[in-house]
Design an enzyme around this catalytic site. Structure first.
Site, PDB file in Angstrom:
ATOM      1  CB  THR A 106      -0.965  -0.025   1.199  1.00 28.75           C
ATOM      2  OG1 THR A 106      -1.583  -1.318   1.274  1.00 28.75           O
ATOM      3  CG2 THR A 106      -2.055   1.006   1.079  1.00 28.75           C
ATOM      4  CD  GLU A 116      -3.654  -6.988   0.503  1.00 23.88           C
ATOM      5  OE1 GLU A 116      -3.617  -7.806   1.425  1.00 23.88           O
ATOM      6  OE2 GLU A 116      -3.956  -5.809   0.693  1.00 23.88           O
ATOM      7  CG  ASP A 146      -7.149  -7.446   2.294  1.00 20.81           C
ATOM      8  OD1 ASP A 146      -6.172  -8.081   2.702  1.00 20.81           O
ATOM      9  OD2 ASP A 146      -7.124  -6.214   2.097  1.00 20.81           O
TER      10      ASP A 146
END
Length: 581
Positions: free
Chosen positions: A384, A404, A424
């Site tokens: 990120t 990600e 996620d």
């Protein structure tokens, strides 16, 4: 120990970052500023500010430039959240550009042929982990609401970087070498030299494919990405992947919409704290950590107190437990936002915290309005990037954006890496007889830890805008920095650079090479199950002090803050940890 902790050995190859002097800016509130993780991206945002662009315009230009120079962390192949302060009205808006699962996604999406859930690092490479990217739609929605310059003009700096090339930074070189083993043939040819090694630091890297893609989106609008030849290439790439092929359709892309959502706000002492609501868990969890600490005199304890850090760890554990249980996509599951932030509930949770000892068993609470659900925690892989943009009118944009993990799924289309955001989700759809809130569902957005945050002072004006990168550490990073700024009266730059005690579960990690090293014995005496290890952290902020904007960027990164007149806040780099890739 959760799966995130098992990933930390990957961070042990960190060099000590060289030290540079910090030059405090002489900023005035009439001048805009950008804080970003790369100087070239910050300069792109400043270029837009100088042309009269809004904070939203500058944030978009910065995001696009980051896609070029920081391809391992973010880009239009991923998603983002933006929190925006409108100076003219004093109102706050937030935009959800989180990726979305294909309609065909089901409860067995991340199960193998043996009928068992895939290990997370097995699920990352290939097509199944790719969510429908949300960044371009989010940018367009925010631009429609708060942009001032023409859409096409925002792409100019990024197109130039991609077309003419940029010098490979040490961080990008290290990211390729350490995390580029799963990338596809185009990416390998692009990021690796003929001798099989990562392209050397200082190499001028050009990306004509990406320049052409940006040009198409700039001139034709977002549909150039979500429909037509580019969309067809995305679908063919993820469905034809050699590993974990997907079932994405052209309709999945064409039907994707970014959403404006209500921000979540609460108070901490005399400050108003506002962040992103679900499907991000960041805004709620940061508020919970702070509110549970409010009854303690953190200011008197100070940053050098093991008790203060113990209290921070305990509050973190309670907030993470509730996050794991209740947070998910509000379009698909009931999320008790109001109950989780209820003052009476948070006071009851805070009462579990003692300065003298540790909580023996960490469990989620039962906030008002809680649905009967049980969730299995899943790992956020550190990655990120974050940025802050302030324009000369006082508008503030705080954006956290990601693909990600490093280089996302490893798949690329038109010179741009595609995310692995669907990992996620919690892979196991049920636990203890109940459906998991963050389970995979078609059209659903996975829970995120991204925590773009704007804080208002007692005068009602923006005090600080801050965000971070690094998987589920993001929540703790932002909360720690806010305690440091608001309680310990530290400059944002020093608050970001302060070491982190990360405690999402019973175990805690004291960031190695920081002031916390010396505190480990005292923390253990308080019952903390703590050990030292490097953490992949990266944060950015802009704060308002005495009517002036002052930028901050993480000393663990290559980030800078650049004022509209070109003055740069240089950062002291002295923490021996690898920044997240």
């Amino acid at each position: 120990m959760n799966k995130l902790l098992l990933a930390f050995p990957l961070l042990l190859l960190a060099p000590v970052v060289a030290e540079a002097k910090r030059t405090p800016p002489k900023a005035a509130t009439s001048l805009g500023m950008i804080s970003a993780a790369d100087p070239r991206a910050a300069a792109a945002g400043v270029e837009i500010l100088r042309k009269g662009g809004s904070a939203t315009d500058a944030a978009i230009a910065t995001m696009l430039a980051l896609n070029v120079v920081e391809p391992q962390s973010s880009g239009i192949g991923g998603g983002s959240f933006m929190v925006y302060h409108d100076a003219a009205t004093g109102k706050l808006a937030s935009f959800d550009g989180r990726e979305q699962a294909p309609a065909a996604a089901d409860a067995q999406w991340f199960y193998g042929a043996d009928g068992k859930p895939l290990p997370v690092f097995t699920a990352i490479p290939g097509g199944r982990s790719v969510g429908v990217p949300g960044n371009i739609r989010m940018m367009a929605l925010a631009h429609q609401r708060y942009g001032k310059l023409p859409w096409a003009s925002l792409f100019g700096p990024a197109i130039k970087l991609a077309r003419d090339g940029f010098a490979v930074s040490p961080r990008l070189h290290g990211g390729i070498g350490n995390y580029g083993n799963h990338i596809d043939p185009w990416a390998k040819a692009h990021f690796f030299a003929s001798d099989g090694k990562a392209v050397a630091t200082g190499t001028i890297l050009k990306n004509p494919e990406q320049a052409a893609l940006f040009t198409a989106i700039a001139t034709k609008g977002p549909n150039a990405f979500y429909t037509g030849p580019v969309a067809a290439k995305i679908v063919a790439t993820v469905n034809g992947a050699s590993k974990n092929p997907s079932k994405m359709t052209l309709a999945d892309l064409a039907n994707y919409r970014a959403k404006e959502r209500a921000p979540v706000c609460g108070t901490y002492r005399v400050y108003k704290i506002c962040g992103m609501g679900p499907p991000s868990s960041g805004g709620i969890a940061v508020l919970m950590i702070l509110k549970q600490l409010e009854r303690f005199d953190m200011a008197a304890l100070g940053k050098d107190s093991p008790v203060a850090w113990h209290l921070f760890a305990e509050s973190s554990r309670l907030a993470y437990a509730d996050r794991d249980l209740y947070l998910g996509d509000p379009d698909h599951v009931t999320v008790p936002v109001k109950g989780l932030l209820d003052p009476t509930y948070l006071a009851a949770r805070s009462a579990l915290i003692s300065p003298e000892r540790s909580i023996t068993a960490i469990a989620a609470g039962t906030p008002p309005g809680a649905p009967p659900r049980v969730a299995a925690p899943n790992a956020d892989v550190p990655g990120t990037t974050d940025l802050v943009a302030v324009d000369r009118r006082g508008n503030v944009a705080e954006v956290t954006t990601t693909i990600e993990s490093s280089f996302g799924s490893g798949l690329s289309v038109e010179g741009t890496m595609l995310n692995n955001q669907l990992t996620d989700f919690d892979f196991v759809p049920a636990k203890g007889g109940y459906l998991v809130a963050n389970r995979v569902q078609g059209g659903k957005r996975p829970r995120s830890s991204m925590s773009p945050t704007i804080v208002y002072g007692p005068d009602g004006k923006v005090r600080i805008a801050i965000g971070a990168a690094g998987g589920s550490t993001i929540i703790a990073q932002v909360a720690k920095a806010l305690v440091a700024v608001l309680d310990w009266k530290m400059p944002a730059q020093d608050a970001i650079g302060l070491g982190l005690l990360y405690a999402p579960q019973r175990n805690a990690i004291a960031e190695k090479g920081t002031q916390l090293d010396a505190m480990v014995p005292a923390l253990q005496a308080l019952g903390e199950q703590v050990f030292s290890a490097p953490l992949g952290l990266k944060a950015n902020a802009i704060e308002r002090v005495n009517g002036q904007w002052i930028g901050a960027a993480d000393p663990r990164s290559e980030g800078v803050a650049i004022r509209e007149d070109g003055q740069t806040t240089q950062i002291v780099r002295q923490i021996a940890v690898r920044p997240p890739e």
